[in-house]
Motif scaffolding. Structure first.
Motif, mmCIF file in Angstrom:
data_model
loop_
_atom_site.group_PDB
_atom_site.id
_atom_site.type_symbol
_atom_site.label_atom_id
_atom_site.label_comp_id
_atom_site.label_asym_id
_atom_site.label_seq_id
_atom_site.Cartn_x
_atom_site.Cartn_y
_atom_site.Cartn_z
ATOM 1 N N ALA A 60 50.553 -10.340 78.926
ATOM 2 C CA ALA A 60 50.235 -9.209 79.382
ATOM 3 C C ALA A 60 48.573 -9.088 79.654
ATOM 4 C CB ALA A 60 50.575 -8.028 78.697
ATOM 5 N N ILE A 61 47.975 -9.716 78.652
ATOM 6 C CA ILE A 61 46.492 -9.779 78.749
ATOM 7 C C ILE A 61 46.127 -10.668 79.592
ATOM 8 C CG2 ILE A 61 44.634 -10.463 76.933
ATOM 9 C CD1 ILE A 61 46.286 -9.676 74.698
ATOM 10 N N GLU A 62 46.871 -12.050 79.556
ATOM 11 C CA GLU A 62 46.401 -12.887 80.847
ATOM 12 C C GLU A 62 46.599 -12.534 82.116
ATOM 13 O OE1 GLU A 62 48.055 -16.428 80.115
ATOM 14 O OE2 GLU A 62 46.959 -16.890 78.211
ATOM 15 N N ALA A 63 47.590 -11.675 82.359
ATOM 16 C CA ALA A 63 47.735 -10.982 83.732
ATOM 17 C C ALA A 63 47.020 -10.020 84.059
ATOM 18 C CB ALA A 63 49.350 -10.456 83.606
ATOM 19 N N GLU A 64 46.470 -9.189 83.112
ATOM 20 C CA GLU A 64 45.390 -8.294 83.225
ATOM 21 C C GLU A 64 44.016 -8.731 83.597
ATOM 22 O OE1 GLU A 64 44.129 -4.284 83.415
ATOM 23 O OE2 GLU A 64 45.841 -4.815 82.809
ATOM 24 N N MET A 65 43.767 -10.217 83.062
ATOM 25 C CA MET A 65 42.609 -10.732 83.327
ATOM 26 C C MET A 65 42.586 -11.467 84.479
ATOM 27 S SD MET A 65 41.796 -12.034 79.399
ATOM 28 C CE MET A 65 40.628 -13.540 79.978
#
Length: 92
Positions: A60-65
């Motif tokens: 989720a964090i990497e997708a958001e980034m």
């Protein structure tokens, strides 16, 4: 979490040095440092261990980034029902 036990042995006959053996106890469960999810749980596809954090959080964090590879995986997981309530950061 892995517990390590150091055992000092007498000097080695081969090397003449003090031998140290490290024994590990890997039976203890490890949990995500972000959300507390049990890591590497076969029943949970988002529990993969990503260096101490679960794939559920890291993905989720990497997708958001904007990481394209992670975003593609997270979108597929959302469509499969694994991430209810997830909002695609690029379709807001």
């Amino acid at each position: 979490m892995t517990t390590r036990l150091w055992i000092e042995r007498p000097f080695s006959a081969k090397t003449g040095r003090l031998e140290i053996e490290i024994m590990t106890n890997s039976k203890k469960h490890e949990y995500c440092l972000i959300c507390g999810r049990l890591l590497d749980n076969p029943a949970d596809p988002l529990s993969g261990n990503c260096g101490g954090d679960c794939w559920g959080c890291v993905g989720a964090i990497e997708a958001e980034m904007g990481c394209e590879e992670s975003l593609a995986y997270v979108r597929k997981e959302y469509e499969a029902g694994l991430r209810p309530g997830w909002i695609d950061p690029f379709k807001r």
